[in-house]
Motif scaffolding. Structure first.
Motif, short mmCIF file in Angstrom:
data_model
loop_
_atom_site.label_atom_id
_atom_site.label_comp_id
_atom_site.label_asym_id
_atom_site.label_seq_id
_atom_site.Cartn_x
_atom_site.Cartn_y
_atom_site.Cartn_z
N LYS A 124 -5.36 14.03 -1.21
CA LYS A 124 -5.19 13.84 0.23
C LYS A 124 -5.86 12.54 0.63
O LYS A 124 -7.01 12.29 0.29
CB LYS A 124 -5.83 14.99 1.02
CG LYS A 124 -5.28 16.36 0.65
CD LYS A 124 -3.88 16.53 1.14
CE LYS A 124 -3.41 17.95 0.85
NZ LYS A 124 -2.02 18.05 0.64
N ILE A 125 -5.14 11.70 1.34
CA ILE A 125 -5.66 10.42 1.83
C ILE A 125 -5.88 10.56 3.32
O ILE A 125 -4.97 10.94 4.06
CB ILE A 125 -4.68 9.26 1.55
CG1 ILE A 125 -4.30 9.19 0.09
CG2 ILE A 125 -5.23 7.95 2.06
CD1 ILE A 125 -5.41 8.84 -0.86
N GLN A 126 -7.09 10.22 3.76
CA GLN A 126 -7.40 10.28 5.18
C GLN A 126 -7.89 8.92 5.64
O GLN A 126 -8.77 8.33 5.02
CB GLN A 126 -8.48 11.33 5.45
CG GLN A 126 -8.82 11.50 6.90
CD GLN A 126 -9.85 12.60 7.12
OE1 GLN A 126 -10.31 13.23 6.18
NE2 GLN A 126 -10.20 12.82 8.35
N VAL A 127 -7.30 8.42 6.70
CA VAL A 127 -7.69 7.13 7.26
C VAL A 127 -8.41 7.41 8.57
O VAL A 127 -7.90 8.12 9.44
CB VAL A 127 -6.45 6.23 7.50
CG1 VAL A 127 -6.87 4.90 8.10
CG2 VAL A 127 -5.70 6.03 6.19
N ALA A 128 -9.58 6.84 8.68
CA ALA A 128 -10.37 7.09 9.90
C ALA A 128 -10.40 5.86 10.78
O ALA A 128 -10.17 4.77 10.40
CB ALA A 128 -11.80 7.45 9.53
N LEU A 151 0.68 4.25 -2.77
CA LEU A 151 0.44 5.63 -2.36
C LEU A 151 1.58 6.54 -2.80
O LEU A 151 1.36 7.69 -3.19
CB LEU A 151 0.23 5.71 -0.86
CG LEU A 151 -1.08 5.12 -0.35
CD1 LEU A 151 -1.11 5.10 1.17
CD2 LEU A 151 -2.28 5.87 -0.90
N ILE A 160 0.84 -1.20 0.00
CA ILE A 160 0.00 0.00 0.00
C ILE A 160 0.88 1.24 0.00
O ILE A 160 0.59 2.22 -0.71
CB ILE A 160 -0.96 -0.01 1.21
CG1 ILE A 160 -1.99 -1.12 1.02
CG2 ILE A 160 -1.64 1.35 1.37
CD1 ILE A 160 -2.88 -1.36 2.21
N ASP A 161 1.95 1.20 0.76
CA ASP A 161 2.87 2.35 0.80
C ASP A 161 3.41 2.68 -0.59
O ASP A 161 3.50 3.84 -0.97
CB ASP A 161 4.04 2.08 1.74
CG ASP A 161 3.62 2.08 3.20
OD1 ASP A 161 2.54 2.63 3.51
OD2 ASP A 161 4.37 1.55 4.02
#
Length: 50
Positions: free
Chosen positions: A46-50, A35, A31-32
Motif C-alpha cells: 500500500k502506497i500512501q502519500v501525505a 507503481l 512514477i505511475d
C-alpha cells in the motif's frame, strides 16, 4: 532467484526494461509506470502519500 527474463514475463515488459530498472535508469520511467510494475509483483503493498 528469478531471472530477468522471468521477471519481464511476469511484468509484461521486455528484458531490456527490467535491466533499466535493475541498473537504476529509473529516469526513463514515470512514477505511475513504476507503481504499476510494483503492483504486479507486490499487490499487497500500500502506497500512501501525505
Amino acid at each position: 532467484m528469478i531471472t530477468q527474463r522471468e521477471m519481464a514475463e511476469r511484468l509484461g515488459v521486455t528484458e531490456s526494461r527490467v535491466s533499466e530498472i535493475l541498473h537504476y535508469h529509473i529516469e526513463r520511467f514515470t512514477i505511475d509506470k513504476l507503481l504499476e510494475l510494483l503492483a504486479k509483483i507486490r499487490p499487497d503493498v500500500k502506497i500512501q502519500v501525505a
